[in-house]
Design a protein around this motif. Sequence first.
Motif, PDB file in Angstrom:
ATOM      1  N   GLY A  60       1.848   8.373  -2.047  1.00 45.21           N
ATOM      2  CA  GLY A  60       2.130   8.596  -0.641  1.00 45.21           C
ATOM      3  C   GLY A  60       2.674   9.980  -0.358  1.00 45.21           C
ATOM      4  N   ALA A  61       3.502  10.496  -1.279  1.00 44.20           N
ATOM      5  CA  ALA A  61       4.147  11.794  -1.072  1.00 44.20           C
ATOM      6  C   ALA A  61       3.279  12.970  -1.490  1.00 44.20           C
ATOM      7  N   VAL A  62       2.587  12.819  -2.593  1.00 48.94           N
ATOM      8  CA  VAL A  62       1.798  13.932  -3.136  1.00 48.94           C
ATOM      9  C   VAL A  62       0.316  13.750  -2.822  1.00 48.94           C
ATOM     10  N   GLY A  63      -0.181  12.543  -2.998  1.00 52.83           N
ATOM     11  CA  GLY A  63      -1.589  12.265  -2.705  1.00 52.83           C
ATOM     12  C   GLY A  63      -2.490  12.592  -3.872  1.00 52.83           C
ATOM     13  N   PRO A  64      -3.541  11.801  -4.077  1.00 52.07           N
ATOM     14  CA  PRO A  64      -4.466  12.047  -5.180  1.00 52.07           C
ATOM     15  C   PRO A  64      -5.181  13.385  -5.072  1.00 52.07           C
ATOM     16  N   GLU A  65      -5.281  13.909  -3.848  1.00 56.07           N
ATOM     17  CA  GLU A  65      -5.949  15.201  -3.671  1.00 56.07           C
ATOM     18  C   GLU A  65      -5.212  16.326  -4.374  1.00 56.07           C
ATOM     19  N   ARG A  66      -3.885  16.217  -4.479  1.00 55.47           N
ATOM     20  CA  ARG A  66      -3.061  17.267  -5.096  1.00 55.47           C
ATOM     21  C   ARG A  66      -2.609  16.942  -6.511  1.00 55.47           C
TER      22      ARG A  66
ATOM     23  N   CYS B 259       0.834  -1.209   0.000  1.00 53.26           N
ATOM     24  CA  CYS B 259       0.000   0.000   0.000  1.00 53.26           C
ATOM     25  C   CYS B 259       0.865   1.254   0.000  1.00 53.26           C
ATOM     26  N   SER B 260       0.262   2.363  -0.375  1.00 50.45           N
ATOM     27  CA  SER B 260       0.945   3.654  -0.274  1.00 50.45           C
ATOM     28  C   SER B 260       0.960   4.097   1.185  1.00 50.45           C
ATOM     29  N   ALA B 261       1.826   5.051   1.496  1.00 45.70           N
ATOM     30  CA  ALA B 261       1.874   5.594   2.853  1.00 45.70           C
ATOM     31  C   ALA B 261       0.540   6.234   3.221  1.00 45.70           C
ATOM     32  N   ARG B 262      -0.131   6.805   2.242  1.00 37.57           N
ATOM     33  CA  ARG B 262      -1.428   7.447   2.480  1.00 37.57           C
ATOM     34  C   ARG B 262      -2.457   6.427   2.949  1.00 37.57           C
ATOM     35  N   THR B 263      -2.532   5.306   2.254  1.00 39.12           N
ATOM     36  CA  THR B 263      -3.484   4.276   2.642  1.00 39.12           C
ATOM     37  C   THR B 263      -3.127   3.682   4.002  1.00 39.12           C
TER      38      THR B 263
ATOM     39  N   ASP C 126      -9.345   4.014  -1.231  1.00 34.30           N
ATOM     40  CA  ASP C 126     -10.502   4.517  -1.958  1.00 34.30           C
ATOM     41  C   ASP C 126     -10.280   4.399  -3.464  1.00 34.30           C
ATOM     42  N   ALA C 127     -11.367   4.587  -4.224  1.00 33.09           N
ATOM     43  CA  ALA C 127     -11.324   4.432  -5.677  1.00 33.09           C
ATOM     44  C   ALA C 127     -10.475   5.508  -6.349  1.00 33.09           C
ATOM     45  N   GLU C 128     -10.436   6.710  -5.757  1.00 33.11           N
ATOM     46  CA  GLU C 128      -9.658   7.791  -6.357  1.00 33.11           C
ATOM     47  C   GLU C 128      -8.179   7.420  -6.411  1.00 33.11           C
ATOM     48  N   GLU C 129      -7.657   6.906  -5.306  1.00 36.05           N
ATOM     49  CA  GLU C 129      -6.248   6.523  -5.275  1.00 36.05           C
ATOM     50  C   GLU C 129      -5.984   5.371  -6.238  1.00 36.05           C
TER      51      GLU C 129
ATOM     52  N   ALA D 276       7.200  19.102  -7.199  1.00 41.13           N
ATOM     53  CA  ALA D 276       6.341  18.420  -6.233  1.00 41.13           C
ATOM     54  C   ALA D 276       6.466  16.905  -6.355  1.00 41.13           C
ATOM     55  N   LEU D 277       6.599  16.418  -7.584  1.00 43.51           N
ATOM     56  CA  LEU D 277       6.685  14.971  -7.797  1.00 43.51           C
ATOM     57  C   LEU D 277       8.010  14.397  -7.315  1.00 43.51           C
ATOM     58  N   THR D 278       9.064  15.210  -7.307  1.00 43.00           N
ATOM     59  CA  THR D 278      10.367  14.698  -6.863  1.00 43.00           C
ATOM     60  C   THR D 278      10.421  14.491  -5.352  1.00 43.00           C
ATOM     61  N   GLU D 279       9.338  14.857  -4.645  1.00 43.84           N
ATOM     62  CA  GLU D 279       9.242  14.553  -3.217  1.00 43.84           C
ATOM     63  C   GLU D 279       9.125  13.044  -2.991  1.00 43.84           C
TER      64      GLU D 279
END
Length: 214
Positions: free
Chosen positions: A91-97, A30-34, A65-68, A109-112
């Motif tokens: 995990g670093a940027v997130g689907p919200e951004r 999983c991603s860090a977000r999940t 969630d389905a968005e991710e 931002a993506l190089t984070e």
Amino acid sequence: MIGKLRGVLDHVTLTQVLLDVSGVGYVVTCSARTLRRLGAVGTAATLLIETHVREDAISLFGFADAEEQEWFRLLTTVQGVGAKVALAILGAVGPERLAQVIVAQDKTALTEADGVGPKLALRVVTELKDKVAALAGISSAAQGGAVARAQDALGRVVPASAAADAVSALVNLGYRRAEAFAAVARAARAQPDAKLDALIRVALAELSGAEKVA
């Protein structure tokens, strides 16, 4: 093909969970977000699943969630972006951004994300810029239509050159391209007839206000 798993968290690491589903343990990456959204070991969890089958392995990737999940699918269409890198970006940027980052062509931002250098970041924002509309329904629901409104503001309300110059000016002042893009979009909506200097001034006021609140 596994599409969803519901069970009890048996073990959690920095990148994976062991999900006990009726006595069968599934290892899911999983991603860090999940992972942040899951409960403690011993609690129930539900994950949407992407199954990758290779000659030597069957890998399960889980999403809160389905968005991710949709972003994962889209990211892995880019050459050089495998499942591991896609999860790192999420995990670093997130689907919200992500939609805003891609529309703004914000490579920094993506190089984070681990494993994403400048060249790969450029490829991601370039290849996906025209594909972001594929997630318009999901992203708009999650972001309140922010990306669509930003594109409308920068694309039709003010001249493209003025918007681009305003964004560049804010980036030169140290702001991230994505947040500069969003601030200029808001400024353009607030003052549709604003010239470049006014656009920058209003956008700066927006950013300064956000910093004070933070």
